[in-house]
Design a protein around this motif. Structure first.
Motif, PDB file in Angstrom:
ATOM      1  N   ALA A  85      33.227  13.598 -16.310  1.00  0.00           N
ATOM      2  CA  ALA A  85      33.754  13.077 -15.047  1.00  0.00           C
ATOM      3  C   ALA A  85      33.096  13.742 -13.845  1.00  0.00           C
ATOM      4  CB  ALA A  85      35.269  13.276 -14.991  1.00  0.00           C
ATOM      5  N   ALA A  86      32.877  15.054 -13.925  1.00  0.00           N
ATOM      6  CA  ALA A  86      32.325  15.788 -12.785  1.00  0.00           C
ATOM      7  C   ALA A  86      30.852  15.478 -12.540  1.00  0.00           C
ATOM      8  CB  ALA A  86      32.497  17.291 -12.999  1.00  0.00           C
ATOM      9  N   LEU A  87      30.083  15.325 -13.606  1.00  0.00           N
ATOM     10  CA  LEU A  87      28.641  15.178 -13.442  1.00  0.00           C
ATOM     11  C   LEU A  87      28.108  13.774 -13.636  1.00  0.00           C
ATOM     12  CD1 LEU A  87      27.454  18.424 -15.239  1.00  0.00           C
ATOM     13  CD2 LEU A  87      27.803  18.038 -12.806  1.00  0.00           C
ATOM     14  N   PHE A  88      28.823  12.927 -14.368  1.00  0.00           N
ATOM     15  CA  PHE A  88      28.238  11.651 -14.762  1.00  0.00           C
ATOM     16  C   PHE A  88      29.133  10.448 -14.468  1.00  0.00           C
ATOM     17  CE2 PHE A  88      26.474  14.976 -17.528  1.00  0.00           C
ATOM     18  CZ  PHE A  88      25.147  14.865 -17.176  1.00  0.00           C
ATOM     19  N   SER A  89      30.081  10.578 -13.526  1.00  0.00           N
ATOM     20  CA  SER A  89      30.916   9.429 -13.182  1.00  0.00           C
ATOM     21  C   SER A  89      30.059   8.384 -12.478  1.00  0.00           C
ATOM     22  CB  SER A  89      32.056   9.860 -12.255  1.00  0.00           C
ATOM     23  OG  SER A  89      31.537  10.208 -10.981  1.00  0.00           O
ATOM     24  N   SER A  90      30.514   7.152 -12.467  1.00  0.00           N
ATOM     25  CA  SER A  90      29.782   6.075 -11.789  1.00  0.00           C
ATOM     26  C   SER A  90      29.577   6.411 -10.318  1.00  0.00           C
ATOM     27  CB  SER A  90      30.548   4.756 -11.916  1.00  0.00           C
ATOM     28  OG  SER A  90      30.657   4.377 -13.252  1.00  0.00           O
ATOM     29  N   GLU A  91      30.611   6.971  -9.686  1.00  0.00           N
ATOM     30  CA  GLU A  91      30.517   7.314  -8.275  1.00  0.00           C
ATOM     31  C   GLU A  91      29.443   8.377  -8.041  1.00  0.00           C
ATOM     32  OE1 GLU A  91      33.469   7.413 -10.006  1.00  0.00           O
ATOM     33  OE2 GLU A  91      34.250   5.505  -9.288  1.00  0.00           O
ATOM     34  N   ARG A  92      29.443   9.405  -8.867  1.00  0.00           N
ATOM     35  CA  ARG A  92      28.451  10.476  -8.699  1.00  0.00           C
ATOM     36  C   ARG A  92      27.045   9.952  -8.957  1.00  0.00           C
ATOM     37  NH1 ARG A  92      28.207  16.729  -9.367  1.00  0.00           N
ATOM     38  NH2 ARG A  92      25.976  16.899  -9.319  1.00  0.00           N
ATOM     39  N   GLY A  96      24.032   9.912  -6.256  1.00  0.00           N
ATOM     40  CA  GLY A  96      22.746  10.533  -6.576  1.00  0.00           C
ATOM     41  C   GLY A  96      21.586   9.563  -6.411  1.00  0.00           C
ATOM     42  N   THR A  97      21.781   8.324  -6.858  1.00  0.00           N
ATOM     43  CA  THR A  97      20.743   7.307  -6.702  1.00  0.00           C
ATOM     44  C   THR A  97      20.496   7.021  -5.226  1.00  0.00           C
ATOM     45  OG1 THR A  97      21.332   6.337  -8.834  1.00  0.00           O
ATOM     46  CG2 THR A  97      20.077   4.949  -7.312  1.00  0.00           C
ATOM     47  N   ALA A  99      20.967   9.030  -2.748  1.00  0.00           N
ATOM     48  CA  ALA A  99      20.279  10.189  -2.166  1.00  0.00           C
ATOM     49  C   ALA A  99      18.780  10.134  -2.441  1.00  0.00           C
ATOM     50  CB  ALA A  99      20.876  11.490  -2.700  1.00  0.00           C
ATOM     51  N   VAL A 100      18.399   9.693  -3.636  1.00  0.00           N
ATOM     52  CA  VAL A 100      16.975   9.567  -3.962  1.00  0.00           C
ATOM     53  C   VAL A 100      16.318   8.541  -3.049  1.00  0.00           C
ATOM     54  CG1 VAL A 100      15.348   8.783  -5.738  1.00  0.00           C
ATOM     55  CG2 VAL A 100      17.204  10.340  -6.343  1.00  0.00           C
ATOM     56  N   TYR A 101      16.963   7.384  -2.870  1.00  0.00           N
ATOM     57  CA  TYR A 101      16.409   6.353  -1.981  1.00  0.00           C
ATOM     58  C   TYR A 101      16.334   6.853  -0.541  1.00  0.00           C
ATOM     59  CZ  TYR A 101      16.469   2.692  -5.532  1.00  0.00           C
ATOM     60  OH  TYR A 101      16.222   1.939  -6.640  1.00  0.00           O
ATOM     61  N   GLU A 102      17.363   7.554  -0.086  1.00  0.00           N
ATOM     62  CA  GLU A 102      17.348   8.067   1.285  1.00  0.00           C
ATOM     63  C   GLU A 102      16.214   9.071   1.491  1.00  0.00           C
ATOM     64  OE1 GLU A 102      21.406   9.407   1.571  1.00  0.00           O
ATOM     65  OE2 GLU A 102      22.051   7.513   2.493  1.00  0.00           O
ATOM     66  N   ARG A 103      15.988   9.947   0.494  1.00  0.00           N
ATOM     67  CA  ARG A 103      14.883  10.898   0.584  1.00  0.00           C
ATOM     68  C   ARG A 103      13.544  10.171   0.611  1.00  0.00           C
ATOM     69  NH1 ARG A 103      17.527  14.109  -3.004  1.00  0.00           N
ATOM     70  NH2 ARG A 103      16.263  13.390  -4.727  1.00  0.00           N
ATOM     71  N   ALA A 104      13.413   9.147  -0.248  1.00  0.00           N
ATOM     72  CA  ALA A 104      12.158   8.391  -0.293  1.00  0.00           C
ATOM     73  C   ALA A 104      11.903   7.706   1.042  1.00  0.00           C
ATOM     74  CB  ALA A 104      12.201   7.362  -1.427  1.00  0.00           C
ATOM     75  N   LEU A 105      12.935   7.141   1.641  1.00  0.00           N
ATOM     76  CA  LEU A 105      12.769   6.494   2.950  1.00  0.00           C
ATOM     77  C   LEU A 105      12.415   7.508   4.029  1.00  0.00           C
ATOM     78  CD1 LEU A 105      15.663   3.879   2.902  1.00  0.00           C
ATOM     79  CD2 LEU A 105      13.201   3.407   2.926  1.00  0.00           C
ATOM     80  N   ALA A 106      13.043   8.660   3.988  1.00  0.00           N
ATOM     81  CA  ALA A 106      12.789   9.684   5.002  1.00  0.00           C
ATOM     82  C   ALA A 106      11.367  10.240   4.881  1.00  0.00           C
ATOM     83  CB  ALA A 106      13.800  10.816   4.869  1.00  0.00           C
ATOM     84  N   GLU A 107      10.816  10.257   3.675  1.00  0.00           N
ATOM     85  CA  GLU A 107       9.496  10.843   3.444  1.00  0.00           C
ATOM     86  C   GLU A 107       8.367   9.813   3.484  1.00  0.00           C
ATOM     87  OE1 GLU A 107       9.932  12.855  -0.272  1.00  0.00           O
ATOM     88  OE2 GLU A 107      11.412  14.261   0.542  1.00  0.00           O
ATOM     89  N   ARG A 108       8.692   8.537   3.676  1.00  0.00           N
ATOM     90  CA  ARG A 108       7.648   7.503   3.652  1.00  0.00           C
ATOM     91  C   ARG A 108       6.733   7.657   4.858  1.00  0.00           C
ATOM     92  NH1 ARG A 108      11.830   4.760   6.072  1.00  0.00           N
ATOM     93  NH2 ARG A 108      11.269   3.367   7.756  1.00  0.00           N
TER      94      ARG A 108
END
Length: 131
Positions: A85-92, A96-97, A99-108
């Motif tokens: 529940a803490a590490l692999f819930s749908s919400e988490r 996380g996904t 955050a990856v997209y936001e980082r990719a957009l910020a670094e483009r």
């Protein structure tokens, strides 16, 4: 036993339901199962030619330990759901996904242009009459 497991839903789902798990150290399994806490992680042995196989003695020992020691099985059963529940819930996972997209957009690169993505081909049923 798995020799290739990119994420590990096969272990995560029973662990989340309180079932003790035994996995091989393939793919993402060691990230999901904490050896000796939420289940057992059995090592892989490298064969000539670069192939791998599970250590069958360790696999048998891990399974027998859980089957013959109710306290150990209960401890793994109790530790699994909170970790899942803490590490692999749908919400988490969604956060996380994102955050990856936001980082990719910020670094483009800041070229000011957005690459055009062609629309997918339309099927016959999607086309207006007359096309």
């Amino acid at each position: 036993p798995s020799l290739f497991e990119p994420f590990g839903y096969a272990a995560l789902e029973p662990m989340a339901m309180g079932v003790p798990v035994v996995v091989t150290a393939a793919g993402g399994m060691p990230e999901i199962v904490v050896d000796g806490v939420t289940g057992r992680v059995v090592p892989l042995e490298q064969l000539p030619g670069g192939r791998f196989q599970p250590n069958t003695d360790a696999l048998a020992a891990a399974l027998l330990a859980i089957l013959t020691d109710p306290q150990l099985a209960a401890a793994y059963s109790a530790a699994g759901p909170p970790r899942a529940a803490a590490l692999f819930s749908s919400e988490r996972m969604a956060r996380g996904t994102l955050a990856v997209y936001e980082r990719a957009l910020a670094e483009r690169p800041r070229s000011g242009r957005v690459a055009a993505v062609p629309p997918p081909p339309r099927s016959r049923s999607d086309r207006p009459s007359g096309e």
